[in-house]
Design an enzyme around this catalytic site. Structure first.
Site, PDB file in Angstrom:
ATOM      1  N   TYR A   1       0.831  -1.211   0.000  1.00  0.00           N
ATOM      2  CA  TYR A   1       0.000   0.000   0.000  1.00  0.00           C
ATOM      3  C   TYR A   1       0.863   1.256   0.000  1.00  0.00           C
ATOM      4  CZ  TYR A   1      -3.968  -2.996   0.949  1.00  0.00           C
ATOM      5  OH  TYR A   1      -4.938  -3.960   0.862  1.00  0.00           O
TER       6      TYR A   1
ATOM      7  N   LYS B   1       4.512 -14.640   4.578  1.00  0.00           N
ATOM      8  CA  LYS B   1       4.935 -15.442   3.426  1.00  0.00           C
ATOM      9  C   LYS B   1       6.459 -15.345   3.333  1.00  0.00           C
ATOM     10  CE  LYS B   1       3.715 -17.866  -0.261  1.00  0.00           C
ATOM     11  NZ  LYS B   1       2.943 -19.105  -0.264  1.00  0.00           N
TER      12      LYS B   1
ATOM     13  N   ASP C   1      -1.055 -18.785   3.125  1.00  0.00           N
ATOM     14  CA  ASP C   1      -1.961 -19.697   2.400  1.00  0.00           C
ATOM     15  C   ASP C   1      -2.468 -20.789   3.335  1.00  0.00           C
ATOM     16  OD1 ASP C   1       0.771 -20.129   2.323  1.00  0.00           O
ATOM     17  OD2 ASP C   1       0.800 -21.104   0.375  1.00  0.00           O
TER      18      ASP C   1
ATOM     19  N   ASP D   1      -5.748  -7.232   4.962  1.00  0.00           N
ATOM     20  CA  ASP D   1      -6.926  -6.797   4.211  1.00  0.00           C
ATOM     21  C   ASP D   1      -7.701  -8.018   3.715  1.00  0.00           C
ATOM     22  OD1 ASP D   1      -8.717  -5.321   2.786  1.00  0.00           O
ATOM     23  OD2 ASP D   1      -7.286  -4.514   1.342  1.00  0.00           O
TER      24      ASP D   1
ATOM     25  N   ASP E   1     -11.536 -10.009   5.288  1.00  0.00           N
ATOM     26  CA  ASP E   1     -12.784 -10.330   4.576  1.00  0.00           C
ATOM     27  C   ASP E   1     -13.089 -11.818   4.689  1.00  0.00           C
ATOM     28  OD1 ASP E   1     -12.765  -7.641   3.769  1.00  0.00           O
ATOM     29  OD2 ASP E   1     -13.657  -8.124   1.829  1.00  0.00           O
TER      30      ASP E   1
END
Ligand code: NAI
Length: 345
Positions: free
Chosen positions: A136, A183, A216, A240, A244
């Protein structure tokens, strides 16, 4: 940790910036304001335009008046703001506000609520998302036609303070575990730095269990055994996306509140976006915005009003008569607002 805003104004009234936002924003924010008032919340709202609404009327998506208001009030309730996908135009106002006011922690509590069909039982986790850097950073450029580079910025300072926030939150709320999600197997330097900082901070909180999961795998574990998660700490982009996903575990975006917290300022907003597919139709679920408003009340020390709202939301959902379409009902935004107000006591 954020300093609580305790400066009560005249008669214990707290001034707060109110950003109705775009799409379903004005509908759900109006609902939140009505419920807060009916619950006895003492807030004087300073209404400010931002995003598309501001761009169309004032030619800027982040008007100076908005910045001056939030600088002064230090606390705000915000509706979602529209940002065009993959097109030129103004940059995300939400991202800009988070950076400008250094609202470094994005805190999203995700909990199974009573009577919500399709929700996993026993989910009670908090997503703590770093809010100021990562991909971002907005640094993108075309190197050659067909080749674009986006810069992922990770710093030790931001990684340490978000880990610190997560552990302090865990300690304050008597949570048992913090999981750092990353990650670092692929992004060895950037996510490796994030992880190294989280590990350092974890050493100072021996009573809180610390674990790590690759993002993941974390997604897979979350949809299989979400009740085993407690506090999650993540960089901006993973945070982010995972927020969700977590909202989906408990019934969707209409139910998850959030806060953007810095040292001096706090901006409360639901996790969801502008929902253009249902905007202006009186169909949006206002509960996420209402619960964000309850969090704001707690933040400014108006705990009784906050508690009244939280209890009424649980009662409304448990009764199950008044629900918006996202929860399998037929009620309008207005009907939910009125139903909730009737249950406040
Ligand atoms: P979205 O969250 O707006 O919508 C995703 C899906 O969830 C849609 O089907 C929508 O109808 C549904 N939904 C969301 N909130 C709901 C509610 N309260 N009640 C019932 N259904 C609800 O995400 P999307 O479509 O990816 O983004 C739309 C716009 O919102 C974009 O311009 C995006 O940039 C912006 N956005 C803004 C955010 C913010 O200001 N904090 C956060 C996320 C997106």
């Amino acid at each position: 940790m954020a300093r609580r805003v305790t400066r009560a104004r005249k008669g214990g009234v707290q001034t707060a910036t109110l950003i109705p936002g775009d799409g379903i924003g004005p509908e759900v924010i109006d609902s939140a304001v009505q419920v807060i008032e009916a619950a006895g919340g003492r807030i004087a709202w300073d209404v400010q335009l931002a995003g598309k609404a501001a761009f169309e009327r004032l030619g800027t998506a982040i008007p100076d008046a908005l910045l001056a208001s939030f600088r002064r009030t230090r606390v705000g309730l915000k509706g979602p703001l529209e940002t065009q996908v993959g097109r030129a135009g103004y940059r995300s106002v939400s991202v800009a506000l988070r950076k400008m006011f250094d609202l470094y922690a994005n805190v999203r509590p995700v909990r199974t609520l009573p009577g919500v069909r399709g929700a996993f039982a026993g989910v009670d986790l908090i997503v703590v998302r770093e809010n100021t850097e990562d991909l971002y950073s907005g640094i993108e450029h075309q190197i050659a036609p067909g080749v674009v580079e986006s810069v992922k910025v990770i710093t030790a300072r931001a990684s340490r303070r978000i880990a610190e926030y997560a552990f302090q939150l865990a300690r304050r709320e008597r949570r048992r575990k913090v999981v750092a999600i990353h990650k670092a197997n692929i992004m060895k330097l950037s996510d490796g730095l994030f992880l190294a900082c989280a590990r350092q901070v974890a050493l100072r909180y021996p009573r809180v269990k610390y674990e790590e999961l690759i993002v993941d795998n974390a997604c897979m574990q979350l949809v299989r055994r979400p009740a085993e998660f407690d506090v999650l700490v993540l960089e901006n982009l993973y945070g982010d996306i995972v927020s969700d996903l977590c909202a989906g575990l408990v019934g969707g975006l209409g139910l998850v509140p959030g806060a953007n917290v810095g040292k001096r300022h706090a901006l409360f907003e639901a996790v969801h976006g502008t929902a253009p597919d249902i905007a202006g139709k009186n169909l949006a679920n206002p509960l996420a915005a209402i619960m964000s408003g309850a969090k704001l009340l707690r933040h400014v020390g108006q705990k009784q009003a906050a508690g009244r709202i939280e209890r009424a939301v649980e009662r409304l959902l448990r009764q199950g008569r008044v629900r918006t379409r996202d929860l399998g009902g037929r009620a309008t935004t207005r009907a939910v607002t009125e139903g909730l107000i009737a249950l406040l006591h």
